[in-house]
Design an enzyme around this catalytic site. Structure first.
Site, PDB file in Angstrom:
ATOM      1  N   CYS A  68      44.501  16.365   2.923  1.00  0.00           N
ATOM      2  CA  CYS A  68      44.975  17.664   3.252  1.00  0.00           C
ATOM      3  C   CYS A  68      43.989  18.850   2.733  1.00  0.00           C
ATOM      4  O   CYS A  68      44.124  19.304   2.091  1.00  0.00           O
ATOM      5  CB  CYS A  68      46.220  17.719   2.462  1.00  0.00           C
ATOM      6  N   TYR A  94      27.912  18.997   0.398  1.00  0.00           N
ATOM      7  CA  TYR A  94      26.562  19.423   0.704  1.00  0.00           C
ATOM      8  C   TYR A  94      26.128  19.598   1.999  1.00  0.00           C
ATOM      9  O   TYR A  94      25.253  19.858   2.390  1.00  0.00           O
ATOM     10  CB  TYR A  94      25.621  18.388   0.074  1.00  0.00           C
ATOM     11  N   GLY A 144      16.685   5.343  -5.803  1.00  0.00           N
ATOM     12  CA  GLY A 144      18.316   4.794  -5.692  1.00  0.00           C
ATOM     13  C   GLY A 144      18.463   5.019  -4.161  1.00  0.00           C
ATOM     14  O   GLY A 144      18.873   3.918  -3.776  1.00  0.00           O
ATOM     15  N   TYR A 198      25.327   7.096  -2.622  1.00  0.00           N
ATOM     16  CA  TYR A 198      26.115   8.443  -3.116  1.00  0.00           C
ATOM     17  C   TYR A 198      27.411   8.629  -2.019  1.00  0.00           C
ATOM     18  O   TYR A 198      28.028   9.554  -1.771  1.00  0.00           O
ATOM     19  CB  TYR A 198      25.322   9.591  -2.880  1.00  0.00           C
TER      20      TYR A 198
HETATM   21  N1  LLP Z   1      16.228   9.308 -11.306  1.00  0.00           N
HETATM   22  C1  LLP Z   1      16.946  10.226 -11.734  1.00  0.00           C
HETATM   23  C2  LLP Z   1      16.795  11.117 -13.270  1.00  0.00           C
HETATM   24  C3  LLP Z   1      17.679  11.136 -10.755  1.00  0.00           C
HETATM   25  O1  LLP Z   1      18.350  12.146 -11.329  1.00  0.00           O
HETATM   26  C4  LLP Z   1      17.801  10.653  -9.629  1.00  0.00           C
HETATM   27  C5  LLP Z   1      18.896  11.151  -8.777  1.00  0.00           C
HETATM   28  C6  LLP Z   1      17.260   9.567  -9.223  1.00  0.00           C
HETATM   29  C7  LLP Z   1      16.385   8.858 -10.124  1.00  0.00           C
HETATM   30  C8  LLP Z   1      17.512   8.850  -7.759  1.00  0.00           C
HETATM   31  O2  LLP Z   1      17.116   9.792  -6.705  1.00  0.00           O
HETATM   32  P1  LLP Z   1      17.142   9.133  -5.449  1.00  0.00           P
HETATM   33  O3  LLP Z   1      16.051   8.208  -5.240  1.00  0.00           O
HETATM   34  O4  LLP Z   1      18.228   8.459  -5.210  1.00  0.00           O
HETATM   35  O5  LLP Z   1      16.862  10.263  -4.364  1.00  0.00           O
HETATM   36  N2  LLP Z   1      24.655  12.902  -5.317  1.00  0.00           N
HETATM   37  C9  LLP Z   1      23.680  13.461  -4.380  1.00  0.00           C
HETATM   38  C10 LLP Z   1      22.238  13.022  -5.053  1.00  0.00           C
HETATM   39  C11 LLP Z   1      22.026  13.369  -6.430  1.00  0.00           C
HETATM   40  C12 LLP Z   1      20.920  12.853  -6.908  1.00  0.00           C
HETATM   41  C13 LLP Z   1      20.874  12.916  -8.528  1.00  0.00           C
HETATM   42  N3  LLP Z   1      19.553  12.458  -9.337  1.00  0.00           N
HETATM   43  C14 LLP Z   1      23.633  13.308  -2.847  1.00  0.00           C
HETATM   44  O6  LLP Z   1      24.690  12.618  -2.469  1.00  0.00           O
HETATM   45  O7  LLP Z   1      22.825  13.473  -2.176  1.00  0.00           O
END
Ligand code: LLP
Length: 434
Positions: free
Chosen positions: A364, A337, A295, A393
């Site tokens: 605020c 984070y 992602g 994100y």
């Molecule tokens: N597949 C599953 C089952 C996942 O839970 C996730 C991310 C992905 C794929 C994609 O991962 P990526 O390639 O984007 O690292 N909100 C957090 C990130 C949470 C990710 C959750 N799962 C942030 O802003 O860093």
């Protein structure tokens, strides 16, 4: 800033994204503004799709759309021969609304509702990733109602936790996600799912973490998952056809991170492909259809957020605050984070840095910060602030906190720009108020 052809400083010292300079973007669309480099998104999809084909064979790249979800991104994914991962009725509905092929959708979530499962089955979603016994029961009932058989995977936990340059192997089973493969949990769930008449268990899924640069952690995941595939073969005499290894590849935010180019991302796939090919031969298991779910790495570095500088506050011997017209409502990642970002003054990219600033938002809340310790030229009200690597994100985690409006998203490509998401209006805020 991780410079590239579509993210650079032009001859006037102004930041240019996708061939459009930041000053004219701000003139046309105002701030705060999310800008997305469409060529970058397309080229990284291309690298993933081609590498998996050339170095592994049968497989799919499913864009994890929680990173950034709107109609336009699903159109781009469709045109790029991608699959997608969705985690809610909202993401699913958005994807289907632009004709994204249902069979190429993977539906995740540790607590999908009846409504969501029903919507998925009704619309012939290709794969549902099971995360609970109850879910298997409900899904089987829904399938029976529609007289359908649903392809499913089971979410497992291989006992690897990875983050950036570290990974740990753990027998820790404290996670709301997935069934542990290190005790009998996953095996029991496999047996359970195999007994469901209307479910077709194709294989397993795992996701070991996010923002990972260390390729060894993915090799370890392949090793552990294929060990388990062999165990299933030996114990249940059943061979899985699919292995989904999740996402998690790292992107550049600040100089603490590696700077990867688009083509460098092929290395993740090559590493996984090689390891999986080796394991399949060594362990004598059926070569699975390989799915990966990136992602962040697809949209993260594609995004730049532009703000206008408002008030500047200097607290002698303490700090300089530079307030922008956005904040935690468009980027909550510092607040959540302590995430770090690179910030520049987009209209004066070549001016000499001379002061440290904390870039704060307009909410605020003292924790409403975009980035700390930003070394910038002396900033004036009206300057344009650019925060880099905000494509993942940020928009997807935006909110209307303090009843601020979620900024629009503009796609840029070849010197042209257009809205992917239009600006919210004050009227939109009242829409559901009674
Ligand atoms: N597949 C599953 C089952 C996942 O839970 C996730 C991310 C992905 C794929 C994609 O991962 P990526 O390639 O984007 O690292 N909100 C957090 C990130 C949470 C990710 C959750 N799962 C942030 O802003 O860093």
């Amino acid at each position: 800033m991780n410079e590239r052809e579509t993210l650079k400083i032009n001859s006037n010292g102004v930041l240019e994204i996708g061939g459009v300079d930041a000053v004219s973007l701000v003139k046309q669309y105002q701030t705060p503004l999310y800008v997305m480099d469409k060529a970058y998104i397309k080229s990284i999809c291309n690298v993933y799709v081609n590498t998996i084909k050339d170095f592994y064979g049968d497989g799919a790249v499913a864009y994890a759309s929680k990173a950034f979800s709107c109609k336009e991104i699903y159109r781009i994914m469709k045109d790029s021969s991608m699959s997608i991962d969705v985690v809610s009725a909202g993401e699913l509905y958005t994807a289907l609304s632009v004709g994204f092929p249902a069979e190429k959708i993977y539906f995740h979530g540790n607590n999908k509702s009846f409504f969501e499962l029903d919507l998925a089955v009704k619309n012939n979603v290709g794969t549902i990733v099971l995360d609970a016994y109850q879910e298997a029961d409900i899904l089987n009932d829904i399938c029976e109602k529609y007289n359908k058989t649903q392809n499913v995977l089971i979410r497992t936990n291989p006992g690897i936790e990875a983050h950036t340059h570290h990974y740990i192997q753990t027998a820790k089973i404290d996670s709301k996600f997935g069934f542990s493969i290190s005790n009998l949990e996953a095996l029991e769930m496999v047996k359970y799912a195999l007994n469901k008449k209307n479910l077709k268990l194709k294989g397993l899924h795992c996701h070991i973490g996010s923002q990972i640069f260390e390729k060894k952690s993915f090799e370890l995941a392949v090793e552990k998952m294929t060990d388990f595939y062999l165990k299933i073969k030996n114990v249940l005499n059943y061979e899985f056809e699919v292995l989904n290894l999740g996402g998690g590849f790292g992107v550049y935010y600040t100089d603490e991170d590696e700077k990867l180019s688009v083509t460098d991302y092929a290395e993740y796939i090559k590493t996984i492909a090689k390891k999986l090919n080796d394991c399949v031969i060594k362990k004598g298991i059926k070569k699975p259809y390989l799915v990966i779910e990136p992602g962040r790495s697809i949209v993260g570095e594609a995004g730049v957020t532009l703000y206008t500088v408002g008030n500047i506050k200097t607290i002698p011997k303490v700090k300089n605050y530079l307030s922008v017209d956005g904040g935690m409502f468009d980027n909550p990642r510092f607040a959540l984070y302590s995430a770090k970002y690179t910030v520049k003054i987009a209209n004066r990219m070549l001016d000499k840095p001379e002061k440290y600033y904390t870039v704060s938002g307009k909410c605020c809340e003292s924790g409403d910060i975009i980035a700390e310790n930003c070394y910038l030229p002396t900033v004036k009200s009206g300057d344009i602030v650019a925060t880099f690597s905000t494509g993942a994100y940020n928009y997807s985690m935006a909110s209307n906190y303090n009843r601020n409006l979620v900024p629009p998203v503009v796609m840029v490509e070849n010197g042209k720009s257009y809205y992917a998401v239009k600006p919210q209006t004050l009227e939109d805020l009242l829409r559901n108020d009674v």
